[in-house]
Design a protein around this motif. Structure first.
Motif, PDB file in Angstrom:
ATOM      1  N   GLY A 135       2.094   1.628  -3.539  1.00 44.11           N
ATOM      2  CA  GLY A 135       1.015   2.066  -4.416  1.00 44.11           C
ATOM      3  C   GLY A 135       0.697   1.023  -5.473  1.00 44.11           C
ATOM      4  N   ARG A 136      -0.522   1.136  -5.995  1.00 42.71           N
ATOM      5  CA  ARG A 136      -0.958   0.196  -7.018  1.00 42.71           C
ATOM      6  C   ARG A 136      -0.372   0.583  -8.372  1.00 42.71           C
ATOM      7  NH1 ARG A 136      -7.250  -1.065  -6.757  1.00 42.71           N
ATOM      8  NH2 ARG A 136      -6.457  -2.685  -8.148  1.00 42.71           N
ATOM      9  N   PRO A 162       2.667   0.246  -9.856  1.00 37.82           N
ATOM     10  CA  PRO A 162       3.884   1.067  -9.849  1.00 37.82           C
ATOM     11  C   PRO A 162       4.527   1.115 -11.232  1.00 37.82           C
ATOM     12  CG  PRO A 162       4.312  -1.077  -8.875  1.00 37.82           C
ATOM     13  CD  PRO A 162       2.830  -1.006  -9.093  1.00 37.82           C
ATOM     14  N   ARG A 169       0.830  -1.205   0.000  1.00 36.02           N
ATOM     15  CA  ARG A 169       0.000   0.000   0.000  1.00 36.02           C
ATOM     16  C   ARG A 169       0.866   1.256   0.000  1.00 36.02           C
ATOM     17  NH1 ARG A 169      -3.352  -3.318   3.313  1.00 36.02           N
ATOM     18  NH2 ARG A 169      -2.344  -2.579   5.235  1.00 36.02           N
ATOM     19  N   ARG A 170       2.008   1.182   0.679  1.00 35.36           N
ATOM     20  CA  ARG A 170       2.904   2.336   0.680  1.00 35.36           C
ATOM     21  C   ARG A 170       3.523   2.555  -0.707  1.00 35.36           C
ATOM     22  NH1 ARG A 170       5.959   0.853   4.600  1.00 35.36           N
ATOM     23  NH2 ARG A 170       7.839   0.239   3.480  1.00 35.36           N
TER      24      ARG A 170
END
Length: 699
Positions: free
Chosen positions: A492-493, A495, A489-490
């Motif tokens: 991100g989707r 990438p 989640r950090r």
């Protein structure tokens, strides 16, 4: 007139016989020194014993480094200093031997248009030396610079290369030449009435052809050296001498044998009174000096001989033994030749007793001629050059002559997961792969996965095989998956970035090492340590082609094992001699390259999922698992799964000597095989290395 014609024909047949015999001997020599890849590589490495060759190699290496990094030209003296220090090392010799093996394979490849003899990775060794003098310069040196030694594409050298491709035919031609030499020699004996004269002609012909071959072998290095630049002339002369000097020795020996046979046939040779000569020498030494000059000379000789005995005792002893042996052989040979030649013309006839039959005399001469030529051929081949052979294999001389399936390897499970590797949340080992290699680990269980590197971590590329969360939880546990999701989640989707092959345990979010960097560290270790053999066990979640490509890009392809992964395995010494010191196994896909072997077909395993220490102690912990019971190697999986992270305290307990040795012995008895791969977590905890040494019987 008829007698002269017969004599002329006999001369022609004798010369042709000698030429055929020389051809057969040269082909035999070539079979053992040129057509044999190992012998060829040994002699190529032996050229480094000559200082001119080392000087030329250092110059070529320096040129290669500066050619890749021109800005280093101002620092050339430092680079050359490192190169000169490297070319005399066993590590560089190993690289030369590898280059020779590769060149030999190319030479015998009918599809190859040319041949290039080039040395890779020597820049790495030179950088290691330079780093002690100037770390800044070492960091700028290209470690993968290729040092080109020779290139053959066309002309006379290209023609010789094409001939080398027909080595199998040459082996047949050898026997044809031997047969022709025998037939021609018999014809030379039968074409005239004088057998003694025919034997003399055969001896003279052998001596003459031997002289011609010796002169040619002695002149070729100089002629070849004249065709290159002045800087390389001495190196070319010395390098060719490694191959041609034995031919010169053989030819000289053949000439001597021919002369002896000719003298025997001419009835000139008579026995040498060995004992009388020795008594004469003893009497001379024991007699008191007749004058002051003789006393001074004797004192000088005594001082010189005594000093030689003190300084070089072995050499002096060797000279004395060789001299006495040569004297005895010559005396015995002269006695036999005198017997074969019969009485001299001026000798008075013996009053009684039968003489030596003529057939026996001629047969003795022929036998001595054959023995002389055989001795000459032995001198030509000899034992080959003095090449530094393998002394220790994986740290122990006792392992060198054992096959792979007779050796145990300390193995690390999830070898890439270590606290000194950046980004790993759940370490499985005490240190990373480079340190493991230094500590004696010789087999590595690693997992490949596709990932995308970002500033916040590495994102696993989602595929159809790992989309099921339930599947991941079942494999690595809820805590492990949850931690990966938090990191994901950090990141991100979706990438952005290039997809690469990483070493990850299922999910790269909780730990990832670039595969090329990890494999490159193994390659560099093997370059620096040419007597080590390692095993890679890859749990490959990447395509077979991509797995092979990352091994090629890392340089590790230079050391991969190219043979069959089944019995009979080669010995460690054979792997080291061939520089095929990395056995690559893949759990899922093995089609990316012929040197990637399907692990289930090669390795039998124990179970690998143990949730408690008691489970490791249970008799069922040695039951067959993946690989069934057909593989030639046995893998002992020895760790306890405690998701999300392995525990050092548990590893310390199960890796303790008594615990691990007991389980290894139980599995050995249950499976009827030596445990070849003993895989553990936290390899420094407990006594895993000691248990492996005990399996290898090296302590």
């Amino acid at each position: 007139m008829r007698g002269r014609r017969a004599a002329a024909v006999s001369w022609v047949l004798a010369v042709l016989s000698a030429m055929a015999l020389a051809t057969a001997a040269l082909l035999t020599y070539a079979e053992h020194t040129v057509f044999s890849s190992d012998a060829f590589a040994d002699r190529a490495a032996a050229t480094l014993d000559a200082q001119p060759v080392r000087d030329a190699a250092a110059s070529r290496l320096t040129n290669a480094v500066v050619g890749v990094r021109p800005d280093l030209v101002a620092l050339r003296p430092i680079v050359e200093l490192g190169a000169r220090a490297v070319v005399g090392t066993p590590q560089f010799r190993s690289l030369v031997r590898r280059a020779a093996l590769e060149a030999h394979r190319s030479a015998f490849d009918a599809q190859a248009r040319g041949l290039t003899f080039q040395i890779r990775d020597a820049g790495l060794l030179a950088a290691d030396v330079v780093r002690r003098l100037s770390p800044g310069v070492a960091d700028r040196m290209p470690t993968r610079a290729i040092t080109r030694v020779a290139r053959i594409k066309g002309g006379v050298q290209g023609f010789m290369l094409r001939l080398a491709e027909h080595a199998d035919r040459a082996r047949v031609a050898k026997w044809i030449a031997f047969a022709a030499a025998l037939v021609l020699a018999l014809a030379a004996l039968l074409v005239t009435d004088s057998r003694r004269a025919s034997v003399l002609r055969l001896g003279v012909a052998a001596a003459g052809v031997g002289v011609v071959v010796a002169l040619a072998a002695a002149l070729v290095p100089s002629l070849a050296a004249d065709s290159v630049g002045s800087a390389d002339r001495d190196a070319v002369r010395a390098a060719l001498g490694v191959w041609l000097d034995p031919i010169t020795a053989w030819a000289v020996a053949a000439s001597v044998a021919g002369v002896i046979v000719a003298l025997a046939a001419a009835a000139i040779v008579r026995p040498i009174p060995v004992m009388a000569l020795l008594r004469g020498v003893g009497s001379t030494v024991a007699a008191p000096p007749r004058n002051g000059l003789e006393r001074v000379l004797r004192a000088g000789i005594a001082i010189g001989a005594g000093a030689a005995m003190v300084l070089w005792p072995r050499a002096v002893l060797g000279v004395v033994i060789v001299a006495l042996g040569a004297l005895l052989v010559l005396a015995a040979l002269a006695e036999l030749l005198a017997l074969a030649a019969g009485p001299a013309a001026s000798a008075a006839p013996r009053p009684r007793g039968p003489g030596v039959p003529q057939a026996l005399r001629i047969g003795t001469v022929v036998l001595l001629a054959t023995a002389g030529v055989a001795t000459a051929a032995l001198l030509a081949g000899g034992e080959g050059p003095a090449v530094a052979r393998v002394g220790r294999c994986n740290g122990h001389a006792a392992l060198c002559d054992r096959r792979v399936d007779q050796v145990a390897f300390l193995t690390t499970h999830n070898a890439m997961a270590a606290p000194d590797e950046p980004g790993w949340l759940f370490a499985t080992q005490d240190a990373g792969i480079p340190k493991q290699l230094e500590d004696g680990v010789r087999a590595f269980m690693i997992d490949t996965q596709y990932g995308i590197s970002t500033a916040r971590g590495v994102a696993t590329r989602i595929t159809g095989e790992n989309t099921s969360r339930a599947k991941l939880v079942a494999e690595v546990g809820e805590s492990f998956v949850a931690a990966a999701e938090r990191v994901g989640r950090r990141i991100g989707r979706n990438p952005k970035g290039n997809e690469e092959v990483f070493l990850c345990h299922t999910l790269c979010e909780v730990g990832a090492t670039k595969a090329i960097e990890a494999l490159r560290s193994v390659h560099r270790f093997l370059v620096r340590h040419p007597e080590e053999v390692v095993v890679l066990s890859i749990q490959d979640e990447t395509s077979a082609a991509d797995t092979a490509e990352v091994i090629r890009a890392s340089g590790l392809v230079d050391e991969v094992y190219l043979g069959d992964a089944n019995r009979p395995w080669p010995t460690l010494r054979e792997l080291i001699d061939r520089d095929e010191r990395v056995i690559v196994l893949a759990e899922n896909r093995a089609g990316g390259a012929p040197w990637i072997h399907h692990q289930p077909a090669v390795v039998q395993e124990t179970p690998f999922l143990f949730r408690s220490v008691a489970a490791l102690e249970a008799p069922t912990s040695c039951e067959p698992n993946r690989g069934g019971t057909a593989g030639s190697l046995l893998l002992i999986n020895h760790w306890v799964d405690t998701p999300p992270a392995p525990r050092v305290t548990i590893a310390r307990r199960v890796n303790a000597h008594d615990f691990l040795a007991t389980r290894v012995d139980r599995c050995r008895e249950r499976r009827g095989m030596l445990p070849n791969l003993v895989a553990v977590d936290f390899y420094r905890q407990g006594d895993a290395a000691r248990v492996v040494d005990e399996l290898n019987r090296v302590r």
